[in-house]
Design an enzyme around this catalytic site. Sequence first.
Site, PDB file in Angstrom:
ATOM      1  N   HIS A   1       5.239   5.247   1.935  1.00 43.97           N
ATOM      2  CA  HIS A   1       4.605   5.942   0.813  1.00 43.97           C
ATOM      3  C   HIS A   1       3.798   7.125   1.312  1.00 43.97           C
ATOM      4  O   HIS A   1       3.134   7.070   2.337  1.00 43.97           O
ATOM      5  CB  HIS A   1       3.719   4.991  -0.010  1.00 43.97           C
ATOM      6  CG  HIS A   1       2.709   4.241   0.793  1.00 43.97           C
ATOM      7  ND1 HIS A   1       3.032   3.097   1.488  1.00 43.97           N
ATOM      8  CD2 HIS A   1       1.395   4.454   1.023  1.00 43.97           C
ATOM      9  CE1 HIS A   1       1.949   2.645   2.097  1.00 43.97           C
ATOM     10  NE2 HIS A   1       0.937   3.461   1.842  1.00 43.97           N
TER      11      HIS A   1
ATOM     12  N   GLY B   1      -5.066   1.703   9.129  1.00 48.43           N
ATOM     13  CA  GLY B   1      -5.437   0.881   7.979  1.00 48.43           C
ATOM     14  C   GLY B   1      -4.292   0.637   7.022  1.00 48.43           C
ATOM     15  O   GLY B   1      -4.483   0.434   5.825  1.00 48.43           O
TER      16      GLY B   1
ATOM     17  N   ASP C   1      -2.849   5.822  -7.320  1.00 47.47           N
ATOM     18  CA  ASP C   1      -3.373   4.795  -6.426  1.00 47.47           C
ATOM     19  C   ASP C   1      -4.420   3.977  -7.182  1.00 47.47           C
ATOM     20  O   ASP C   1      -5.260   4.520  -7.901  1.00 47.47           O
ATOM     21  CB  ASP C   1      -3.993   5.430  -5.178  1.00 47.47           C
ATOM     22  CG  ASP C   1      -4.209   4.408  -4.074  1.00 47.47           C
ATOM     23  OD1 ASP C   1      -3.514   4.503  -3.043  1.00 47.47           O
ATOM     24  OD2 ASP C   1      -5.076   3.516  -4.232  1.00 47.47           O
TER      25      ASP C   1
HETATM   26  P1  AMP Z   1      -1.750   2.294   2.994  1.00 44.39           P
HETATM   27  O1  AMP Z   1      -3.119   1.918   3.504  1.00 44.39           O
HETATM   28  O2  AMP Z   1      -1.287   3.626   3.490  1.00 44.39           O
HETATM   29  O3  AMP Z   1      -0.735   1.186   3.232  1.00 44.39           O
HETATM   30  O4  AMP Z   1      -1.933   2.507   1.430  1.00 44.39           O
HETATM   31  C1  AMP Z   1      -1.647   1.568   0.458  1.00 44.39           C
HETATM   32  C2  AMP Z   1      -2.257   2.092  -0.816  1.00 44.39           C
HETATM   33  O5  AMP Z   1      -1.733   1.362  -1.906  1.00 44.39           O
HETATM   34  C3  AMP Z   1      -3.790   1.956  -0.885  1.00 44.39           C
HETATM   35  O6  AMP Z   1      -4.369   3.241  -1.044  1.00 44.39           O
HETATM   36  C4  AMP Z   1      -4.015   1.040  -2.095  1.00 44.39           C
HETATM   37  O7  AMP Z   1      -5.166   1.406  -2.839  1.00 44.39           O
HETATM   38  C5  AMP Z   1      -2.726   1.259  -2.881  1.00 44.39           C
HETATM   39  N1  AMP Z   1      -2.339   0.167  -3.760  1.00 44.39           N
HETATM   40  C6  AMP Z   1      -2.336  -1.166  -3.487  1.00 44.39           C
HETATM   41  N2  AMP Z   1      -1.877  -1.864  -4.544  1.00 44.39           N
HETATM   42  C7  AMP Z   1      -1.588  -0.957  -5.517  1.00 44.39           C
HETATM   43  C8  AMP Z   1      -1.085  -1.048  -6.856  1.00 44.39           C
HETATM   44  N3  AMP Z   1      -0.782  -2.222  -7.413  1.00 44.39           N
HETATM   45  N4  AMP Z   1      -0.939   0.106  -7.563  1.00 44.39           N
HETATM   46  C9  AMP Z   1      -1.264   1.302  -7.020  1.00 44.39           C
HETATM   47  N5  AMP Z   1      -1.732   1.452  -5.758  1.00 44.39           N
HETATM   48  C10 AMP Z   1      -1.892   0.344  -5.016  1.00 44.39           C
END
Ligand code: AMP
Length: 117
Positions: free
Chosen positions: A100, A93, A30
């Site tokens: 994922h 959020g 992440d």
């Molecule tokens: P969610 O809030 O469950 O939709 O989680 C999305 C997650 O994706 C968050 O924890 C972000 O920090 C992570 N995220 C967003 N963009 C990227 C990226 N380019 N590479 C890795 N993680 C990411």
Amino acid sequence: MSDCLFCKIVAGEVPSTKVHETETTMAFRDINPQARVHILVVPKTHHEDAVELAAADPQLLADVLATGAAVAKAEGIDVSGYRFVFNTGEDAGRTVFHAHLHLLGGELLGMFGRPTG
Ligand code: AMP
Ligand code: ZN
């Protein structure tokens, strides 16, 4: 899906720190870690969220969980413990609309639920 961030990561069009890959899943760190170990596991095919994935392809959801467990072991946190999280909807959020699994661990984790303070 052409405008999906995690589809682009799976395709290698957006860089990521990949930690594991199977025929059907990919795991990467992440970008904004919420614990010492914070890894995301995604199905390689696009599904909106975990509930839709469960309905469309239960085996693929099982693959995502199995990859999460394998990564936890590879990271050395399978004995100390870890948390699996699927966020769904605004109150959780949710920001990325490709299913994922969050794998969190590597230290004592805080409580979850209502925000503190
Ligand atoms: P969610 O809030 O469950 O939709 O989680 C999305 C997650 O994706 C968050 O924890 C972000 O920090 C992570 N995220 C967003 N963009 C990227 C990226 N380019 N590479 C890795 N993680 C990411
Ligand atoms: Zn996608």
